[in-house]
Design an enzyme around this catalytic site. Structure first.
Site, short mmCIF file in Angstrom:
data_model
loop_
_atom_site.label_atom_id
_atom_site.label_comp_id
_atom_site.label_asym_id
_atom_site.label_seq_id
_atom_site.Cartn_x
_atom_site.Cartn_y
_atom_site.Cartn_z
N LYS A 59 75.16 -45.57 -14.65
CA LYS A 59 76.48 -46.32 -15.31
C LYS A 59 76.08 -45.72 -16.92
O LYS A 59 75.23 -45.54 -17.45
CB LYS A 59 76.34 -47.74 -15.38
N SER A 77 82.68 -54.24 -15.40
CA SER A 77 82.58 -53.10 -15.94
C SER A 77 81.92 -52.06 -15.42
O SER A 77 82.06 -50.88 -15.94
CB SER A 77 81.75 -53.47 -17.36
N SER A 130 80.09 -57.95 -13.83
CA SER A 130 80.27 -56.59 -13.78
C SER A 130 80.03 -55.79 -12.61
O SER A 130 80.26 -54.48 -12.71
CB SER A 130 79.91 -55.87 -15.16
#
Length: 474
Positions: free
Chosen positions: A77, A152, A176
């Site tokens: 990520k 996210s 997230s």
């Protein structure tokens, strides 16, 4: 005839172990998928094809096959730092930043034998629950490209759903991992606070943000979580003296066996109810009813939880969310590079008085104790994964911070309180809308109760006869 990306991560692991496919062949296959599909999906912020192939050669020649993620592709990520790879944190303010050292989670996946293909997209500093920032194209939902992938960890979920990765690590500070996993028809796991050494939550404000897996099946999620916790195999060597109690894993066995009978609670209220108008749409309510019916039919005890209003939650959590933005390392003229929502959060966060922050932290610590006590008689508590089906790209107000916050709460009111409480949770897809978009449920466990979650989630997955597949177009 199935292609490599049609296999689950566990099946790919078995193919690698038997020598029927090599790490280089697997990396090449997925890099080809990324090159072809990413322009439409927007899942990757950075692709490191040459480095990935070099890494695959190294893994094949020098890394022991006993490592839990040996030869399996994934991606970091873009909130994680990998030495020599751009780390933009989803922000134009960091467009040129290239770290010299890798952080702990990246070191863990490397030690576990994985092959990183690059960086998955995230919104600016991972703050919103959708991935539609100005630093790159939006991460779109592979089931319907007009819809967002959530956030996210939206890029990670979009990549896995579209078959550009077999699974991917994400981070979860308020939902997230679980939000994009649910939006994209995947399994997402938020571990207990302290469980994953490289993303324990212990260093984050209020202990909210932890690292965990996004995958297509419960077993795949367990496989990746085992690699994040114990990259060289169990027993895990934790870097902190504080970690969650309960089973230490490995979790793959629990996910594969899917055994046990448990006492389940069903929760339809949220701690946001006193401050915002929360509506659970029909697909989300229907998915929960389906899951409850399936588990009741399997012989689990099921009981509805009475509502427990928490009128102080919204103010306390908003204070922490805003204060968390105060530490963003951007000052002066560079602040103009930040997006309007981030600028609003930054201003609000840096204006929070120390006393107010301390009071919010104390309130949330007491809330954690109340939640654990409320759930004490249950092995697992079920909620909708999301209150609404995935939102269209562009649905969130990019200029008005207050309205934006309300929209995020209304979309996902059942996730942030799990972070505050430090509890483990897993989202499992169980049904589809009439338009063919997946809908899931959330299972919340006791502190350190990951094994129970994997066991129950595997039972649910089998009973709804959900076979892992990508949207037909991909």
């Amino acid at each position: 005839m199935s292609e490599l990306h049609d296999h689950t991560a566990l099946e790919l692991h078995q193919l690698l172990q038997r020598g029927e496919v090599s790490p280089v062949e697997l990396a090449t296959h997925y890099l080809d998928r990324v090159e072809r599909l990413n322009p439409e999906v927007g899942a990757f912020a950075t692709v490191t094809g040459e480095a990935a192939l070099g890494r695959a050669v190294l893994v094949e020649r020098e890394v022991p096959r006993s490592r839990p993620l040996w030869g399996l592709p994934l991606a970091d990520k873009d909130l994680q730092e990998r030495a020599g790879v751009p780390a933009g944190f989803g922000s134009r303010a960091f467009a040129e930043y290239v770290p010299e050292e890798s952080d702990q989670l990246v070191q863990a996946v490397d030690a576990a034998g994985a092959v990183s293909l690059g960086k998955t997209a995230t919104p600016e500093f991972g703050l919103p629950s959708y991935t539609e920032g100005l630093a790159g194209p939006p991460a779109r939902n592979p089931w319907d490209l007009e819809l967002g992938a959530g956030g996210s960890s939206g890029g990670a979920a979009a990549a896995v759903a579209a078959g550009m990765l077999p699974f991917a690590p994400g981070s979860d500070g308020g939902g997230s991992i679980r939000i994009p996993a649910a939006a994209c028809g995947l399994v997402g796991v938020k571990p207990s606070r302290g469980r994953v050494p490289g993303g324990s939550g212990l260093a984050s404000l209020a202990g909210l943000a932890v690292a965990g897996p996004i995958a297509r099946t419960v077993a795949d999620a367990a496989l990746l979580l085992d690699g994040l916790i114990a990259p060289e195999g169990y027993p895990a060597r934790h870097r902190s003296a504080v970690r969650a109690p309960g089973d230490d894993g490995p979790y793959l066995g629990a996910a594969v066996r899917g055994e046990g009978r448990f006492q389940l609670g069903v929760m339809l209220d949220s701690p946001w109810d006193e401050a915002y108008e929360i509506t659970i749409d029909d697909p989300s309510r229907g998915a929960l009813e389906l899951a409850v019916g399936v588990l009741d039919g399997l012989g689990h005890g099921v009981e509805q939880l009475a509502p427990a209003p928490e009128p102080g939650y919204a103010d306390a959590f908003r204070t922490i969310w805003q204060a968390g933005a105060a530490t963003i390392p951007v000052d002066g003229e560079r602040e103009a590079l930040l997006e309007p929502l981030t600028q609003w959060l930054l201003g609000r966060g840096r204006a929070v008085p120390a006393r107010r922050l301390a009071e919010a932290l104390a309130w949330l610590a007491a809330f954690e104790q109340r939640v654990i006590q409320r759930f004490a008689s249950f092995d697992v508590v079920l909620t909708p994964a999301l209150a609404l089906t995935p939102r269209p790209v562009g649905w969130y107000d990019a200029e008005d911070g207050e309205r934006n916050f309300a929209q995020q709460v209304q979309f996902t009111p059942f996730t942030s309180f799990v972070n505050v409480s430090g509890l483990p949770a897993i989202t499992v897809p169980v049904s589809f809308t009439d338009a063919g978009v997946p809908v899931g449920v959330q299972l919340i466990g006791r502190p350190g109760g990951e094994s129970t979650l994997f066991s129950l989630a595997a039972q649910l997955e089998r009973r709804v006869r959900r076979s892992p597949r990508h949207p037909a177009v991909w």
